[in-house]
Design an enzyme around this catalytic site. Structure first.
Site: not given
Ligand code: NOJ
Length: 497
Positions: A214, A403
């Site tokens: 990200e 994710e």
């Molecule tokens: C994206 C992130 O990569 C992760 O670290 C985070 O916990 C999740 N989103 C949920 O917010």
């Protein structure tokens, strides 16, 4: 009080076990499916196999180092910007930190068993840069990669494929102190050295690497809004320069991983692209959503996959545009093997517009629904459009959903179980859209559910739980939620359950 020979509590427990798919092995349980019920099922329209995924589709779960490992002072690990941030009063909602987190540094074998119980075949984790290079650069810590050696061996022994992310935000504090972190290209260079070193050591067993997790969040929340580490609020020009250095770090790392890793390894980004959904699926709106996707991801995916910043991006930035060379752009757009996408929500609903740039963004009504985290809008169709846009716009042939998941309130019921039917609703709706994509030939190869277990949710601390397993952070006990049974069914059927 007894109820047909059972106490009510006993009855509730059996109900909970069977809801979780755990056999009680008792006569009562085996009698549950009577032939009458079975024939009633048969009378219903067959569910068919329409919701199936391609064979070989890879089902996994995801976590990251800082959010789960703990052990921040062990075996020579140096401090990271997140250690610093979490210890500043007022930065973390519940005043917690991740000094211990899930203690996965010690409990990783248990964690692998949690994955195995789901039937998951892949695990996305991240490597903590400050374990490997406590000062960010220089001499590697001799014990730095030992933990990942052990973790990888344990995964492989249990039939789970490791997918390693090189950077999930835990920058060595030394690089922040020396260079201002990603404000300097020195950090991009240091990142490539570190990534090359890791690939050299692990690629005999790890075959898939993600570079940076990200980019946009680490830039915008870490250096723009000051919510994430390192907690800065830079002006636009500096912020655009950070953006450029992060993209450059990705490209340099792609090259270093290939240069130092074994032949055949695969590498790509794990991006939270700005997902643009056509508000109504007309050809004109779909085209507008594609234009919007390209423009609104100009600083990351677009430059990575096209090798240039779009004209609109540069015009909009004006005098605040980043400074860069043609060689930088060539590095940033080094070919990747796949694109990883973190998909949580639609960022925009798009409608066609006659005027440039050819799209308009519909405002979100106040009543738009969200999950427990108030940023997490419910828009399952984001899961269809994100990979479809990437495949169509940039002809990407391999995509992973790196994710997807949701926070939920997750209070245990009186019987101790967590009946997180809201999380199941969320996952089922998103997976239905993912199945729509794969059934149309969008090349998504696998899906990593965030998260295997509750963990340290950055500035929200432990208050927002994303796990399939509930974690009691006092005892480190992990307990499957109902969603764990749901996901196990999905994996077993290779279909939306
Ligand atoms: C994206 C992130 O990569 C992760 O670290 C985070 O916990 C999740 N989103 C949920 O917010």
């Amino acid at each position: 009080m007894l109820f047909n020979g059972f106490s009510r509590r006993h009855f509730a427990r059996i109900a909970a076990w069977s809801a979780l798919g755990i056999s009680t092995n008792s006569a009562e349980a085996s009698q549950a499916g009577t032939s009458k019920e079975a024939s009633r099922e048969n009378g219903l329209a067959a569910r068919g196999r329409a919701a199936g995924f391609p064979s070989g589709f890879l089902w996994g779960t995801a976590t990251s180092a800082y959010q789960t490992e703990g052990a921040v002072n062990e075996d020579g690990r140096g401090p990271s910007i997140w250690d610093r941030q979490a210890h500043i009063p007022g930065k973390i909602a519940d005043r917690s930190n991740a000094d211990v987190a899930n203690d996965s540094y010690h409990l990783y074998k248990d964690d692998v068993q949690l994955m195995k119980a789901l039937g998951a075949k892949a695990y996305r984790f991240s490597i903590a840069w400050p374990r490997v290079f406590p000062e960010g650069t220089g001499t590697p810590n001799p014990k730095g990669l030992d933990f990942y050696d052990r973790l990888v061996d344990e995964l492989l022994a249990n039939g789970i494929e490791p997918f390693a992310t090189m950077y999930h935000w835990d920058l060595p504090q030394a690089l922040q102190d020396r260079f201002g972190g990603w404000m300097s290209r020195e950090t991009a260079t240091a990142f490539a050295e570190y990534a090359g070193h890791v690939a050299g050591r692990l690629s005999d067993r790890v075959k898939q690497f993600f570079t940076i997790n990200e980019c946009s969040r680490l830039v915008d929340l870490g250096y723009g809004a000051g919510v994430d580490a390192p907690g800065l609020t830079l002006a636009q020009q500096e912020l655009n320069q950070v953006r450029h250095h992060v993209a450059l770090g990705h490209g340099l790392a792609v090259r270093a991983i290939r240069a130092h890793g074994r032949a055949g390894i695969k590498v790509g980004p794990a991006e939270n692209m700005v997902i643009c959904v056509p508000a109504v699926e007309t050809p004109a709106n779909i085209r507008a959503a594609e234009i919007a996707t390209r423009e609104l991801n100009a600083g990351y995916l677009t430059v990575m996959l096209e090798g240039k910043y779009t004209d609109a991006f540069l015009a909009y930035a004006g005098k605040d545009a980043p400074k860069y060379t043609a060689e930088d752009l060539a590095v940033i757009s080094s070919p990747v093997d796949f694109v990883g996408l973190n998909v949580y929500m639609p960022y925009h609903y798009v409608v066609a517009a006659d005027d440039a740039p050819g799209f308009a963004l519909a405002p979100f009504p106040a009543s738009f629904p969200h999950m427990e985290s108030d940023w997490l809008r419910i828009g399952p169709e984001a899961m269809y459009w994100a990979p479809r846009h990437v495949a169509k716009l940039w002809d990407v042939k391999s995509i992973y959903i790196t994710e997807n998941g949701t926070s939920a309130i997750d209070r245990p019921a009186a019987d101790g179980q967590v009946y997180d039917v809201d999380r199941i609703m969320f996952l089922r709706s998103y997976l239905t859209q993912l199945q729509r994509a794969t059934s149309e030939g969008v090349p998504v190869l696998g899906y990593f559910l965030w998260s295997l277990m509750d963990n340290f949710e950055w500035s929200d601390g432990y208050e927002k739980r994303f796990g399939l397993y509930r974690v009691d952070f006092r005892t480190q006990r992990r307990t499957p939620k109902l969603s764990a049974s749901f996901y196990r069914e999905v994996i077993a059927r290779n279909a939306v359950a």
